[in-house]
Design an enzyme around this catalytic site. Sequence first.
Site, PDB file in Angstrom:
ATOM      1  N   ASP A  44     -10.792 -21.695 -77.239  1.00 52.40           N
ATOM      2  CA  ASP A  44     -10.301 -22.314 -75.993  1.00 52.40           C
ATOM      3  C   ASP A  44      -9.202 -23.374 -76.123  1.00 52.40           C
ATOM      4  OD1 ASP A  44     -12.735 -21.101 -75.636  1.00 52.40           O
ATOM      5  OD2 ASP A  44     -13.714 -22.845 -74.808  1.00 52.40           O
ATOM      6  N   PHE A  48     -17.167 -29.312 -78.931  1.00 52.57           N
ATOM      7  CA  PHE A  48     -16.824 -28.167 -78.081  1.00 52.57           C
ATOM      8  C   PHE A  48     -15.749 -28.558 -77.062  1.00 52.57           C
ATOM      9  CE2 PHE A  48     -20.665 -25.019 -78.398  1.00 52.57           C
ATOM     10  CZ  PHE A  48     -20.504 -24.966 -79.775  1.00 52.57           C
TER      11      PHE A  48
END
Length: 489
Positions: free
Chosen positions: A38, A97
Amino acid sequence: MSEMLEKARKYEFIQGQQIKEEERPAFHITPYVGWMNDPNGFSYYKGEYHLFYQYNPYSTHWDSMHWGHVVSKDLLHWNYVPTALAPDEDYDKFGCFSGSAIELEDGRQLLMYTSVNQEKLEDGTVRDIQTQAVAVGDGKDYEKYDKNPVLTAKDLPKGASKVDFRDPKIWKGNDGNFYCVIGSRPADGSGQILLYRSKNGFEWEFVSILAKNQNRYGKMWECPDFFALKDKHVLICSPQDMKARKYEFHNGHNSVYFLGDYDANRCRFSKEQPHTLDYGMDFYAPQTTELPDGRRIMIAWMKSWDACVIPNSQDWQGMMTFPRELEIKENRIWQNPVKELENYHQNPCCYEHAEIEGETVLAGVEGRTIDLTVTLEDGENTIFSIKLAADSEYETSYIYNKETRLLEIDRTYCGVTKDVVCVRKFRIEDPAGLKKMRFILDYHSIELFINDGQQTATTAICTPLNAKDIYFFSDKKMTMSVEKHDIIM
Ligand code: FRU
C-alpha cells in the site's frame, strides 16, 4: 535511531543501488529494494510530494512491515529517502501497517500508522492486536511518540474487533481539529469505518461509525479514505473477500468508492451505492491527497493480493499506479493522469482519421514508455482491438465489442508463467460506447483511461522490453485518430 531502522537504511542503501535503472519502470514508483504494498502518507510537505509505502526491504515477499519513503517535486521523478519507520517498538513489533501523514501547526510532519502486536490465546494460537500510533519528523527522520499507541481496543465502539483495526487516514477539518477514518471489523464479521477526532494529532477520541458494511460489500474494509470533492463527499475503501457482481467488483480484494453527503456537525455520512474504482487486474489500497492547487490526487498499489502474479524482478516487487487526478462528473468519479505527465512528452506521432480494416500497424506508433490516445470514429465494425507491448511472441490485448459494449483485457501472452487471472471483461459505462482510450504504458504496466477518464483499467505486465509493437484491428472498415507521445524522463 533504533538499531533496526539503522540496519534497514544501511541495507537498502547498498542493495537498492545494485538495481539497475533499466530494471525499474521509467516513471512508476517501486520499492528501494524488496517488497512494496500500500501507498501510505501521501502528502505535500515543505515544497515536495511525499509518499511512504508498506515495505519489506529484506525480501520480495510481504513480511516485517517498515515504511519506505520517496519524495518528488513533479509527481514523476521520485527520489528515495531512507526508511522512515521500522517495527522496532514493543507495540509495533509485528509491523508498522498502513497509515497517512499531515503537517502539524508547528511545521513538523505527523505520521499516523497501525501498530501491530500479537497475543497468545489459551489454546496456544496467536492473533494480531492492532492499535494506532504516531511519529513526528522533518520529512526525513521520524521519532515515535513516547505515549504510543494513541488508539487502542478501549477506543473501539462496542463489538468491534481489536484484531482488525487499521489504516488511519488523517485530515484537518474546517473546525481546526484533526480527524481520521480507520477500518474496523464489527461483530457481524464484515467491515465498518470509524471516525476519530483530535485537537493536536496525539490525543484521539472516538466520534462515530461513519459507514457500515453489514456484509453487503465484501468483508473487512481496508485502507479507508474520506474527503470532499466538488459538492459531494467521497468514501473510498478496499473490501476484502468481495464477490463479483456482473462486471463489477472483480479481483476478490477490491477498491470501491461511495459518493454521499456528509453532515459535519453530526459527523454522519449518508452514502449512495458503491462503484468499482478501477476495472483492471492490479489495483488496491488507493490513497489520495489534496495538492496546494486544490487538485485531489490518488495513487494505488499496482498489484493485487488475489492475483499477485506479475513477477517484477529478483530484487523488487510491487509498484504504485501513476498519480491520477479525481473529479466528479455525472455523479461518478472520473480519473485522469496528472497533467505533469505532459512535460515529459517527446516525439509526437499523430494520425487523423486513419482508415483501418483487418490488422494494421501505423508507422511510428510503438514503444514501451508512451502516452497513447486512440479515438474511435465511424465504422461498420463490431470488433476493434489493440495489442500493446507486442511482438511475434508477446502481447497484451484490449478487445472491444460494439454490440455488447464489453471491453476485454487479455494479458495471457504478456509473459506470465503461472496459470492465473489474465482476462477481465467489463462494460463501457457510456451508452454511446467506447470512444476514446488513453493508455499510459511503462515497462511493467499499462494503465487505461476510458472516454476521458470515466473508467480506468490498470494492469501490470511482465513482458520483455523489446516487445514494443502496437497492432490495431477492426473486423470491418473504420476510422480512428491516434496520438502517441514518448515519455522520456
Ligand atoms: C492492505 C493491507 C492493510 C494493512 C497493510 C499491511 O493491503 O492489508 O490493511 O495495513 O496491507 O501491509
